[in-house]
Enzyme design. Structure first.
Site, short mmCIF file in Angstrom:
data_model
loop_
_atom_site.label_atom_id
_atom_site.label_comp_id
_atom_site.label_asym_id
_atom_site.label_seq_id
_atom_site.Cartn_x
_atom_site.Cartn_y
_atom_site.Cartn_z
N ARG A 1 9.39 -10.47 10.80
CA ARG A 1 10.08 -9.60 11.76
C ARG A 1 10.59 -10.37 12.98
NH1 ARG A 1 8.16 -4.11 11.21
NH2 ARG A 1 8.63 -3.76 13.41
N TYR B 1 14.38 -10.41 14.55
CA TYR B 1 14.77 -9.28 15.40
C TYR B 1 13.99 -9.29 16.71
CZ TYR B 1 15.77 -4.49 16.87
OH TYR B 1 16.16 -3.39 17.59
N PHE C 1 12.08 9.37 5.53
CA PHE C 1 11.30 10.56 5.18
C PHE C 1 12.20 11.76 4.93
CE2 PHE C 1 6.86 9.49 7.15
CZ PHE C 1 6.76 8.42 6.29
N TYR D 1 3.96 2.97 4.13
CA TYR D 1 3.47 1.62 3.93
C TYR D 1 2.13 1.46 4.65
CZ TYR D 1 8.11 0.75 2.12
OH TYR D 1 9.27 0.81 1.37
N GLN E 1 -0.82 3.87 11.30
CA GLN E 1 -0.09 3.21 12.37
C GLN E 1 0.75 4.26 13.11
OE1 GLN E 1 0.37 2.97 9.08
NE2 GLN E 1 2.27 1.89 8.54
N THR E 2 0.93 4.07 14.41
CA THR E 2 1.58 5.10 15.22
C THR E 2 2.94 4.63 15.73
OG1 THR E 2 0.65 4.42 17.36
CG2 THR E 2 -0.67 5.93 16.00
N ARG E 3 3.81 5.62 15.94
CA ARG E 3 5.11 5.40 16.57
C ARG E 3 5.39 6.59 17.48
NH1 ARG E 3 3.96 1.43 14.38
NH2 ARG E 3 5.18 0.06 13.03
#
Length: 224
Positions: free
Chosen positions: A43, A46, A92, A105, A110-112
């Site tokens: 990653r 980016y 989604f 995944y 995991q949070t957003r």
């Protein structure tokens, strides 16, 4: 672009990203946090690209007195996004509408944080019209796990929509939540559209484009 801003004496806006924080060890993330980024990971192109963009922007500001503004944008969603852009909300929504399993995944814990596009636009306008350089976190501090997001999508589109778990991607951040105190204080900004209100507007747009395109394709095929 910075060179052009210098030549024509323009105010320059850098739309940076919450990815500059990497997989944060500080939660929620404030603008003074320097981040936790793997510089050679999958990653990093980016993440580090945006970090160096901030560096160049501030160098032009300090060294050449260019007017600049820096926004660190957290996950944003809304109508007219690309149907298959790989972002989690559009993934989604498109999958649920097409009766495909929603892909999570890892374990989905995991949070957003998800902000509606109109809130982001308002924040960017206030930033550009104000007197403060930034950086400013622009995001909705409402925090959701991927499983919770999938549940909101199910409630909005199809309660029977399936979930498919796959191995997690490398260097996937475990937590992501903006501290927006600075934007609130200096820009008078905070998001006003919660996920449960914004998502149906995005779903309506996606539904029209997905099934509208299918109808158009069938219509063209039938007329041949």
């Amino acid at each position: 672009m910075l060179g052009l801003a210098k030549r024509i004496n323009a105010r320059f806006l850098l739309t940076s990203t919450s990815e500059v924080y990497g997989d944060p060890l500080e939660h929620p993330q404030v603008e003074t946090y320097w981040g936790n980024v793997n510089p050679i990971g999958v990653r990093s192109c980016y993440d580090e690209g945006k970090r160096v963009a901030e560096t160049l922007t501030m160098d032009y500001h300090r060294g050449l007195n260019i007017e600049v503004r820096i926004a660190r944008i957290f996950n944003t969603y809304g109508p007219r996004m690309c149907l298959d852009d790989g972002r989690v909300v559009s993934n989604f929504v498109a999958q649920a509408l097409r009766k495909e399993p929603m892909t999570i995944y890892g374990d989905g814990k995991q949070t957003r944080s998800f902000q509606y596009v109109s809130d982001l636009v308002e924040g960017l306008m206030r930033l550009m019209e104000g007197d403060h350089v930034g950086p400013f976190n622009l995001g909705n501090p409402g925090e959701f796990t991927m499983l919770e997001l999938a549940k909101v999508v199910q409630d909005t589109i199809d309660p029977s929509a399936k979930i498919e778990f796959r191995p997690n991607t490398e260097d996937d951040p475990h937590q992501r939540k903006p501290d927006i105190s600075k934007a609130n204080e200096l820009l008078g900004w905070q998001p006003v559209v919660p996920l449960q209100e914004g998502l149906p507007m995005m779903v309506s747009d996606f539904r029209q484009r997905i099934f509208g395109e299918h109808k158009e394709s069938r219509s063209k095929f039938s007329s041949v």
